[in-house]
Design an enzyme around this catalytic site. Structure first.
Site, mmCIF file in Angstrom:
data_model
loop_
_atom_site.group_PDB
_atom_site.id
_atom_site.type_symbol
_atom_site.label_atom_id
_atom_site.label_comp_id
_atom_site.label_asym_id
_atom_site.label_seq_id
_atom_site.Cartn_x
_atom_site.Cartn_y
_atom_site.Cartn_z
ATOM 1 N N GLY B 122 12.204 9.685 43.093
ATOM 2 C CA GLY B 122 13.822 8.949 42.174
ATOM 3 C C GLY B 122 13.546 8.304 41.235
ATOM 4 C CG ASP B 242 14.029 -3.123 41.068
ATOM 5 O OD1 ASP B 242 15.342 -4.295 41.184
ATOM 6 O OD2 ASP B 242 14.028 -2.392 41.085
#
Lengths: 199, 816
Positions: B122, B242
């Site tokens: 990713g 995050d």
């Protein structure tokens, strides 16, 4: 290469299911043509996010290969069974020859993304095929369900129709079979089954 | 051959899969009775059952992807051997050296003679993540992160690189089982730093969050551990920045579940000082977990606590606390505070747990918990408090005090108006003292009803009345909101569903709705037993008006009292009561009159019964109903629904009186019955085919049932599909299944012509285009006269009535 027509494939599959071995020789290149067509699509794909499109393409490919609409109703279940078995045969053979070609390189054919993210070793079609054969010894129905769903691309309902059981049973068996295979392929499995069998 | 042992395992697996994950260990311990090998075996399979996406792609796709990977590999080899032409050279240079290509590491590349890149996992705004194999450690999987090359063009490049190195250093200092471990650091030939990390197996938290919320104990267990892991990081001066369900992996070990934090720091090394630019660099979804100070570019440890609060809210309710459209909107909503409280969405959630979550979601950092660990511990503690279950009574019934509310004219509003109005109503109701008191002591259940809500209070019978009065007062400033309310005390039954949500059913609720139905905008109506309690209290008795006994649906009679305090309520007698009932309190009627009325009703018979019922406002006088006796056709239908047995393994089939929107995997049977004799045809209409004709599928009569005949006797029941064990199953395709019901006095030639299609070979499909046209034309002509539709929720039936000798109804089964 030209796309195989579904009628052609269906005729060959039917012939093969009736014992015509020559039909298989003609079928293999047709399946491979589909594979390369799909692969080309993956290569062209620059980013993620085309998943939906991919799924549609795969379904389309299956439809072209195993087109039940041209098969009479009485034959449907039998036809599905034969087609799934044949797909397994061809795809596993393909994976086997492929891994012979490349020694030591990254030859794992991953079964899905979750597996890659989530487990210790990539699994390939050859290993899955072996595991599936082992599962057939233990539980033939589960093994058959995996063959129909995974190799044959059948839906839950179609699988239920082939095996003459309820869709609910297929779902339950599928999820248990998957658990068993996942464990087998990720090698976390302790040898308890064998110990248990010995008891 | 199935061995006995395998059968035993298989059977235990089935039973265990029906249970909630947290119930499984106890179940297995009991059933295995000390057979440890058996227990471990089943547990191990259960753990692997969690790998939901495994084998989701069919083999054809897997093989095609392998070919694609080979071709990439081939290209790379060409590059190494010396390129055959210029194009490939350019490609090679891009791959390995220049700044143009965003991801220089390709599958097949070996890094530091040790890590074989297998796949890109990713990309974030500034970094990219790969899966690789450690060749020195038995091909063990590792994860490698590198900054994207485009970062080099960024003017803050040095700062970002430095920050990344700092993060790597920091991560290598965190030694906690709940945090992914850093294994190695190195430099690419182009000078970029890469980080090698432990590969975490398991599924992500995202994959287990359900839209109805997860089990309370499981949430407590997970949040507590995540809190501890975060605090371990914070103590090293590292913030995650995050945190979201995608970045939390769940591992199984010994029947327990352990969360592990991944993706530390990297995604937000590049801080963006204003929310407008956040949207350009971040995926919109990640904003949901960002604390207000982080949106303003100043993340701290408290920002991680906030994010964990959002995650806890989501795990418990399946929804996000804020649903803004832009970063700015979010900041404003955060400042105002959470409007829809977790308890509003999750009945039975301890109020203490809600308090803990709202504290973590405080706008000001100082108002949140001091440490993530404190938040996790407090939430786990609050969730471990046993939900106070009332002891089951002998009958399973309890007396509840039900307030039923309804927004008048709701269906005429647009959808967004409806949503706003319901939200507002929800806020007004939640703000009342009685609501909060009942909620705090866990004596309140709330049921959404579509155009309002039902509040079920246990304990104090005055609570719903006070709540109604407070709501009416609060709405005085908003005269455009027309609310009517009804209160009744009656028996209910509490039901626990599979997600530990508590639900409730029973006549007590239906009756409250009937009472409310008698009123119009502004009314607060009470049933007799509520009024009896109030009449004992001087404070309240003065506000009561006795409106006498009123007949509501199905001939049920209810004694209605009106509550009007001057500030709250509506003193006017509703028009519908005025027409039927004399406003004066009634005298006892002579028994003879009642007998006569009864006889008259009986004489009309079952057929007219429905016609009479048609609508409450038009409660019958005899001449009206007499005209309805004529050749009207009546038919009622209902549905048996089975939720997707895979997603809801312990769900049982249930009956629905009318259609809902079905999810994929739901299964449905349609039942039809009529008090009349006649001819029944059922046809399923699919989408228009390529030849422009509709796609018809004859469902009834079929050759296998009813002797292949459409003729039905009175009260005969028909089920579709046949035979009785079959279901209509909804697939993943969205859409509406249109099912035509044709209920005729006489047989219909157009349909008789096609009924033979419902045989095992043709499965109901009509091929002949002239037949399709004739069916289409028949349906178009006959369906011009629409039947009257009545939803009878109490008896779970939808009743259709038509004035003609043919009734044409449509059942629409919508699925998504």
């Amino acid at each position: 290469m030209e796309l195989p027509s579904s009628r052609e494939v269906t005729q060959l599959l039917l012939a093969w299911s009736e014992g015509d071995q020559a039909a298989l020789e003609k079928l293999i290149p047709l399946v491979q043509a589909e594979l390369h067509r799909l692969a080309k699509h993956y290569l062209g794909r620059e980013h993620r996010g085309h998943l939906l499109q991919t799924t549609a393409l795969v379904n389309e490919a299956y439809l072209r290969l195993i087109d039940w609409k041209n098969v009479r109703w009485q034959n449907r279940a039998h036809f599905f069974g034969v087609s799934a078995n044949l797909m397994r045969h061809i795809l596993v053979d393909f994976a086997r020859s492929r891994s012979r070609h490349q020694a030591g390189a990254a030859q794992h054919v991953s079964l899905d993304e979750a597996l890659e993210v989530s487990q210790e070793r990539g699994a390939d079609l050859v290993a899955l095929d072996e595991a599936l054969t082992a599962l057939a010894e233990l539980d033939p129905r589960k093994s058959k369900i995996v063959e129909l769903r995974f190799f044959g691309g059948l839906s839950i309902e179609e699988t239920a129709e082939v095996l003459k059981v309820s869709p609910m049973t297929v779902k339950r068996e599928w999820s248990k079979a998957r658990a068993w295979l996942h464990r087998e392929l990720t090698h976390v499995r302790s040898d308890e089954i064998r110990t248990l069998e010995a008891n | 051959m199935k061995s006995e042992r395998w059968k035993q395992i298989d059977h235990l697996l089935d039973s265990a899969l029906e249970l909630k994950p947290e119930e499984r260990p106890a179940f297995l311990a009991e059933r295995c009775q000390g057979d440890e090998a058996l227990r471990r075996e089943v547990e191990s399979l259960l753990a692997h059952e969690q790998a939901k996406d495994f084998m989701d792609s069919p083999a054809l796709e897997v093989a095609a992807q392998a070919i694609a990977a080979d071709q990439i590999e081939e290209r790379r080899t060409h590059v190494m051997d010396g390129p055959p032409d210029d194009t490939t050279r350019k490609f090679a240079t891009n791959q390995l050296q220049t700044n143009v290509n965003p991801s220089a590491l390709m599958p097949g590349v070996m890094l530091a003679e040790r890590y074989l890149i297998e796949k890109e996992l990713g990309q974030g705004g500034i970094g990219v993540v790969y899966l690789a194999r450690d060749q020195k450690l038995h091909h063990a999987p590792v994860v490698i992160k590198v900054l994207l090359e485009k970062v080099r063009e960024n003017k803050h490049q040095d700062w970002i690189e430095k920050k990344f190195r700092q993060e790597i250093m920091a991560l290598s200092r965190i030694d906690h089982p709940g945090v992914v471990r850093a294994l190695d650091v190195g430099e690419l030939p182009d000078g970029r730093t890469y980080l090698v990390m432990q590969h975490v197996s398991g599924v992500s938290l995202r994959s287990v969050i359900s839209s109805r919320g997860m089990g309370l104990a499981r949430v407590g267990h997970l949040i507590r551990q995540i809190g501890q892991a975060l605090t371990a990081a914070h103590e090293q001066g590292i913030f995650h920045r995050d945190l979201k369900p995608e970045n939390i992996m769940l591992q199984q070990a010994g029947g327990e579940e352990y969360p592990k934090l991944i993706d530390f720091g990297i995604a937000t090394v590049l801080e963006t000082p204003n929310p407008a630019t956040i949207q350009a660099t971040q995926v919109a979804g990640t904003l949901d977990y960002m604390a207000p100070e982080q949106l303003q570019g100043k993340p701290t440890a408290a920002s991680d606590i906030y994010a964990l609060g959002v995650i806890a809210y989501e795990m418990l309710t399946g929804r996000m606390p804020f649903n803004p459209e832009t970063g700015y909107g979010l900041l404003e909503m955060q400042r105002t505070g959470v409007r829809i409280k977790p308890c509003d969405l999750r009945p039975g959630l301890p109020i203490a747990a809600q308090t803990v979550i709202l504290k973590a979601l405080s706008f000001a950092q100082a108002d949140r918990h001091a440490r993530a660990k404190d938040f996790g511990d407090a939430l786990a503690q609050a969730l471990s408090v046993e939900v106070k279950e009332t002891q089951p009574t002998l009958s399973g019934l309890e007396l509840a005090h039900v307030l039923f509310t309804d927004l008048v004219g709701y269906s005429k509003l647009t959808i967004d108006e409806q949503t706003l109005l319901l939200q507002y109503l929800q806020e007004v109701v939640s703000a009342t003292e009685s609501f909060q008191r009942a909620q705090a002591s866990n004596q309140l259940l709330r049921l959404p009803t579509g155009d309002g809500m039902a509040l079920v209070f246990f304990g104090d019978p005055l609570l719903p009345v006070k709540c109604a009065v407070d709501v009416a007062r609060a709405l005085r400033s908003r005269p455009e909101i027309k609310l009517r309310m009804g209160v009744h005390t009656g028996p209910v039954q509490r039901l626990s569903d599979i997600n530990q949500n508590v639900n409730v059913s029973g006549g007590g609720i239906n009756m409250a709705q009937r009472v409310m139905d008698c009123g119009e905008a502004g009314h607060i109506l009470l049933s007799r037993n509520v009024a009896d309690v109030l009449s004992q209290l001087k404070e309240w008795s003065q506000y009561l008006q006795d409106w006498g006994e009123q007949e509501v649906k199905h001939g049920v009679k209810v004694h209605i009292f009106n509550l009007h305090t001057g500030e709250a309520g509506n003193p006017e007698l509703p028009a519908k009561l005025r027409r039927v009932a004399p406003p004066e309190p009634r005298k006892k009627r002579p028994p003879l009159v009642i007998m006569a009325a009864l006889l008259a009703v009986m004489a009309l018979g079952a057929i007219t019964w429905w016609a009479i019922q048609s609508r409450f406002g038009r409660t019958p006088s005899l001449p009206e109903t007499a005209s309805a006796i004529a050749p009207a056709r009546q038919l009622s239908y209902w549905l048996t629904v089975q939720k997707d047995p895979k997603r809801y393994p312990s769900s049982k089939p249930f009956i629905l009186g009318s259609e809902i929107i079905f999810e994929a995997g739901y299964q449905v049977q349609l039942h039809i019955s009529s008090p009349q004799a006649g001819y029944l045809y059922i046809i399923n209409e699919g989408p228009v085919q390529t030849n422009g004709l509709p796609d018809y599928n004859v469902l009834f009569p079929d050759t296998a049932t009813n002797n292949g005949s459409a003729e039905m006797t009175a009260n005969q029941q028909i089920q579709v599909p046949q035979p009785s064990g079959n279901w209509i199953i909804f697939d993943k395709e969205e859409g509406v299944e249109k099912i035509w019901l044709i209920w005729s006095e006489r047989s219909v030639p157009e349909l008789e012509a096609v009924k033979g299609r419902a045989n095992p070979q043709d499965l109901g499909v009509i091929n002949d285009s002239s037949q399709i046209k004739s069916v289409a034309q028949y349906l178009a002509t006959q369906s011009a006269a629409k039947p009257e539709v009545e939803k009878d929720e109490m008896n779970k039936r939808t009743k259709l009535t038509a004035k003609n000798s043919v009734l044409i109804g449509v059942v629409k089964l919508e699925h998504h």
